[in-house]
Design a protein around this motif. Structure first.
Motif, PDB file in Angstrom:
ATOM      1  N   UNK A   1      57.815  22.869  61.884  1.00 46.24           N
ATOM      2  CA  UNK A   1      58.422  21.774  62.996  1.00 46.24           C
ATOM      3  C   UNK A   1      57.491  21.736  64.137  1.00 46.24           C
TER       4      UNK A   1
ATOM      5  N   UNK B   1      54.226  22.685  64.239  1.00 46.58           N
ATOM      6  CA  UNK B   1      52.974  21.861  63.721  1.00 46.58           C
ATOM      7  C   UNK B   1      53.085  20.299  63.793  1.00 46.58           C
ATOM      8  N   UNK B   2      54.360  19.890  63.407  1.00 47.62           N
ATOM      9  CA  UNK B   2      54.727  18.551  63.394  1.00 47.62           C
ATOM     10  C   UNK B   2      54.833  17.934  64.932  1.00 47.62           C
ATOM     11  N   UNK B   3      55.368  18.846  65.538  1.00 41.08           N
ATOM     12  CA  UNK B   3      55.230  18.299  67.380  1.00 41.08           C
ATOM     13  C   UNK B   3      53.835  18.383  67.607  1.00 41.08           C
TER      14      UNK B   3
ATOM     15  N   UNK C   1      51.128  17.649  66.025  1.00 41.97           N
ATOM     16  CA  UNK C   1      50.319  16.398  65.411  1.00 41.97           C
ATOM     17  C   UNK C   1      50.792  15.298  66.298  1.00 41.97           C
TER      18      UNK C   1
END
Lengths: 246, 110
Positions: free
Chosen positions: B87, B89-91, B93
């Protein structure tokens, strides 16, 4: 200045923790933990309600028939905890999917996959996915279980993504599988209420310790967890390897 | 004694969290912190000469197992760590897509 200050804070905190652990007489020294004094002794002897007795490999009639004690804790004694854990994993996969919901084009790789990579990944894909399923199914006998097995299933999907520039899995299928497996886990718990009176209580025959078909609901629950974790991580991989259509 | 090495690892992760201003480095520091914590929990249950907590045909009552409960707890912690890292790393990105940088100090200028 900030670095010096944080270094001081970290040093003081670390020294405080180590010192307080060192002074505490009830904290065991490394390698001198007394398992017979802890609650784990009950888990090892497979008897949490009555008097302790020795568990013998290859006999039946115990509380859980799992020969791997960690599995018997994760998927039987603390199964409700594990249900919460897979819910946390589901929520994080859901959050990743929400953040990348607009993105739908596949990210192109910086390198061109050559012939060996394409053929080799297809040959290895079956082997890796079989190993993952084997580890999930044998979670109550050998080290491993649903979580590592599911991660191996997802890693085989990652291999397909890396070896083919335009490959995309059917992400809807993974979402469906994941939701179905989550509901099945809860349904097994509800069946436990119906048969024995407690949520997620084992209601099947525990069998002979060391047999593949033993340990009641533990293998069923662990295969469900394996498929759920595998599909969740595979959908996270797909979300990370897509980009926005501009 | 060796379990204090994991405390040092936790403190390294905390130092990284306090000093770094890069989103990716913050996530890596969080992971170092978490690995130290997992190692510490595992080390609490270690018994000298203890077997892995799996019953096999060869094991007798003389041999003792290591404590299986910390292993089960760390299994939970590892899985939750994977979820939070994904989560985060998604933020990261998404932040990079908006600002074009991972450095917190350079954001907000656009």
């Amino acid at each position: 200045m900030k670095k010096v200050l944080s270094l001081l804070v970290v040093l003081a905190l670390g020294f405080g923790i180590i010192n307080s652990l060192n002074q505490n007489s009830s904290f065991p020294k490394f390698g001198e933990a007394d398992v017979s004094d802890r609650v784990s002794d009950r888990y090892i002897n497979k008897n949490v309600t009555e008097e302790n007795e020795e568990v013998i490999f290859g006999e039946d009639g115990y509380e859980t028939g799992s020969s791997n004690f960690v599995t018997s804790i994760v998927a039987n004694y603390r199964s409700f905890d594990t249900l919460g854990e897979v819910t946390v994993l589901f929520i994080s996969a859901f959050g990743v999917a929400l953040l990348f919901s607009k993105d739908s084009k596949r990210v192109s790789l910086n390198f061109k996959p050559n012939f060996m990579l394409r053929v080799g990944s297809r040959a290895l894909f079956g082997l890796i996915i079989m190993t993952g399923i084997y580890i999930s199914v044998h979670g109550h006998l050998t080290p491993g279980g649903g979580f590592p097995g599911g991660t191996m299933i997802a890693s085989s999907i990652l291999l397909l993504y890396l070896s083919n520039d335009s490959f995309r899995t059917k992400i809807k299928g993974f979402k469906l599988l994941e939701g179905f497996m989550g509901s099945l886990y809860v349904l097994i718990g509800v069946a436990g209420i119906y048969v024995t009176g407690y949520f997620l209580e084992n209601f099947l025959d525990t069998g002979v310790v060391g047999d593949l078909f033993s340990a009641g609901i533990i293998p069923i629950v662990y295969v469900i967890i394996g498929l759920k974790v595998g599909s969740e991580i595979a959908s996270i991989i797909d979300n990370f390897l897509t980009e926005e259509v501009s | 004694m060796i379990q204090y090495a994991s405390i040092i690892l936790i403190m390294l992760g905390l130092y990284g969290l306090l000093t770094n201003r890069n989103v990716i480095k913050i996530i890596i520091s969080l992971n170092v912190f978490e690995i130290g914590l997992n190692l510490f929990i595992i080390s609490v249950g270690y018994v000298d000469g203890g077997l892995a907590p799996i019953l096999t045909g060869n094991s007798t009552s003389v041999l003792s197992f290591v404590d299986p409960l910390p292993h089960a707890l760390v299994l939970t912690s590892i899985v939750i760590g994977v979820g939070t890292t994904a989560l985060g790393l998604a933020f990261a990105k998404k932040i990079y897509a908006k600002y074009g940088t991972y450095e917190i100090d350079e954001m907000g200028v656009e």
